[in-house]
Design an enzyme around this catalytic site. Structure first.
Site, PDB file in Angstrom:
ATOM      1  N   ASP A  80      -6.941   3.847  -5.078  1.00 30.97           N
ATOM      2  CA  ASP A  80      -7.817   4.201  -3.493  1.00 30.97           C
ATOM      3  C   ASP A  80      -8.161   5.271  -2.695  1.00 30.97           C
ATOM      4  O   ASP A  80      -8.480   5.721  -4.265  1.00 30.97           O
ATOM      5  CB  ASP A  80      -5.578   3.662  -2.651  1.00 30.97           C
ATOM      6  CG  ASP A  80      -7.143   2.925  -0.642  1.00 30.97           C
ATOM      7  OD1 ASP A  80      -7.380   1.897  -1.175  1.00 30.97           O
ATOM      8  OD2 ASP A  80      -7.307   3.448  -0.534  1.00 30.97           O
ATOM      9  N   LYS A 136       1.126  -1.303   0.286  1.00 30.54           N
ATOM     10  CA  LYS A 136      -0.214   0.140  -0.045  1.00 30.54           C
ATOM     11  C   LYS A 136       0.935   1.360  -0.291  1.00 30.54           C
ATOM     12  O   LYS A 136       2.209   1.195   0.495  1.00 30.54           O
ATOM     13  CB  LYS A 136      -0.814   0.397   1.346  1.00 30.54           C
ATOM     14  CG  LYS A 136      -1.861   0.978   1.251  1.00 30.54           C
ATOM     15  CD  LYS A 136      -3.174  -0.085   0.079  1.00 30.54           C
ATOM     16  CE  LYS A 136      -4.404   0.278   0.420  1.00 30.54           C
ATOM     17  NZ  LYS A 136      -5.842  -0.662  -0.032  1.00 30.54           N
TER      18      LYS A 136
HETATM   19  N1  GLU Z   1      -6.914  -0.044  -3.719  1.00 27.97           N
HETATM   20  C1  GLU Z   1      -7.882  -0.816  -3.623  1.00 27.97           C
HETATM   21  C2  GLU Z   1      -8.132  -1.910  -2.413  1.00 27.97           C
HETATM   22  O1  GLU Z   1      -8.241  -1.439  -1.763  1.00 27.97           O
HETATM   23  C3  GLU Z   1      -7.386  -2.138  -4.876  1.00 27.97           C
HETATM   24  C4  GLU Z   1      -6.084  -2.457  -4.940  1.00 27.97           C
HETATM   25  C5  GLU Z   1      -5.788  -2.662  -5.891  1.00 27.97           C
HETATM   26  O2  GLU Z   1      -5.966  -2.957  -7.311  1.00 27.97           O
HETATM   27  O3  GLU Z   1      -4.490  -3.863  -6.252  1.00 27.97           O
HETATM   28  O4  GLU Z   1      -8.499  -3.245  -2.606  1.00 27.97           O
END
Ligand code: GLU
Length: 420
Positions: free
Chosen positions: A149, A109
């Site tokens: 996100d 993240k």
């Molecule tokens: N931000 C989204 C999540 O929390 C997607 C993450 C992604 O697609 O890599 O799942």
């Protein structure tokens, strides 16, 4: 938002969740320590020129939590309250999320401390391009693949893809997912989180004998995930959407409203607040409304031990990451509320991110129908796998999803062995 939201450290929550499952699986101390430690963390401080001509130094993070099952994967959020511990927790949750839906990724993240609502498009572009450059040594299609996100979107991903590609000297679409379709994005990615959530609500409702047709639904956070989930529940499953909220407040209309009309109202006024014919409710009150399905789709730490007892929904589907604290989980379980945990309920987004990455690497693209059918298969199977474990051990769905995920990660750690 709920009062605990600023006081609880999400990484402490993430570690407590790991301990619960490590006890259940009788994991030894060494593996337990690995599971509770982020593998790689990068903090960057970087200047961005603001429109007035002066410079401001921003701080950002990228945490790669585990790469045991594959390259790391996870979004980047822009928010004034981003902390390193929050990013660590979100990176851990990505690890378990990818494992629950059995896609070949670890978890990561990123976050930048900033207030995107106060920034111009030009400022956001410069911030994004510079942050992408700062983290570029540790991202790449085979290393770590960012995605959108909170308060980042397909435009943000396009800037990251372009910045990374300019530095390489050739186009690298597979470095990020959630891109616009014109530069290698996937059909269906934009609505995948909400769509995946709607599928698991349908599956869970069947198991517990709730009819989604006519069921009342409240959504906290009428953003990308929340609005799509309720649009689909309304359009495809005949649910009655009765409440919705955003950072400015919420609306409640017991006999239901058309969520598309609320979307149009929000697009025009900037908020769901003031939607004609609806009463005002706060974000806290929304959680406690007498509804069949509650979808927390905003930020962490919303359902706590203070309000868990007042939740009246039969199903709580976590489109947000980390909305429920562990003490609250126990209370919801005793109240026989079916919780669809974040790592399952919002995994549709990363699942279609995986499809996007696979399409980019092959240079061969799928139709919307192909994407949605594959997504449905993944979500249906992941719910069934989770439900089976919950029944087998008499545990709630969150712990069951963690058992499924952590066992998969532990298997990968053990079969790879410890280097050197
Ligand atoms: N931000 C989204 C999540 O929390 C997607 C993450 C992604 O697609 O890599 O799942």
């Amino acid at each position: 938002m709920a009062s605990d939201s600023t006081t609880v450290n999400p990484f402490e929550t993430a570690k407590r969740q790991i301990d619960i499952v490590a006890d259940l699986l009788h994991l030894d101390g060494g593996v337990r320590e690995v599971l509770k430690s982020p593998k790689r963390e990068l903090t960057v401080n970087f200047p961005v020129r603001l429109d007035k001509g002066d410079y401001h130094v921003f701080t950002g993070y990228r945490v790669q939590y585990s790469m045991a099952r594959g390259p790391t994967k996870g979004g980047i959020r822009y928010h004034p309250q981003v902390t390193l511990d929050e990013v660590r927790a979100l990176a851990a949750w990505m690890t378990w999320k990818c494992a629950v839906v059995n896609i070949p990724y670890g978890g990561a993240k990123g976050g930048v401390i900033c207030d995107p609502k106060q920034m111009s498009k030009g400022e956001l572009e410069r911030l994004t391009r510079r942050f992408a450059t700062e983290i570029s040594p540790i991202i790449g299609p085979e290393i770590d693949i960012p995605a959108p996100d909170v308060y980042t979107d397909s435009q943000t991903m396009a800037w990251i893809m372009d910045t990374y590609s300019m530095q390489k000297g050739y186009s690298v679409p597979g470095v990020v997912t959630g891109k616009p379709i014109s530069i290698g994005g996937s059909e269906g990615r934009g609505e995948a989180t909400g769509r995946g959530c709607a599928y698991v609500i349908r599956e869970a409702a069947q198991t517990i004998g709730v009819h989604v047709k006519g069921a009342s639904v409240a959504v906290q956070g009428f953003g990308n995930a929340g609005s799509v989930a309720v649009n689909l529940l309304h359009d495809e499953q005949g649910a009655k959407i009765v409440a919705a909220s955003d950072t400015k407040g919420g609306i409640y209309k017991p006999d239901g409203f058309n969520p598309h009309a609320v979307e149009a109202h929000k697009a025009k006024t900037g908020s769901v607040v003031g939607f004609p014919g609806a009463k005002s409710v706060s974000n806290e009150e929304l959680l406690e409304l007498p509804v069949d399905v509650l979808i927390p789709a905003a930020l962490e730490n919303q359902i706590t031990k203070k309000n868990a007892d007042k939740i009246q929904a039969k199903i709580v589907a976590e489109a947000a990451n980390g909305p429920t604290l562990p003490e609250a989980d126990e209370i919801l379980f005793q109240k026989k509320i079916t919780v669809l945990p974040d790592i399952l309920a919002n995994a549709g987004g990363v699942t279609v991110s995986y499809f996007e990455w696979a399409q980019d690497l092959q240079g061969f693209f799928w139709t919307l129908d192909e994407v949605n059918q594959r997504l449905e298969r993944v979500m249906v199977k992941s719910y069934a796998d989770t439900h089976k474990i919950a029944q087998q051990y008499s545990i709630h769905n969150r712990t069951a999803a963690y058992v499924l995920a952590i066992q998969r990660v532990v298997d990968a750690i053990n079969i790879r062995g410890f280097y050197p």
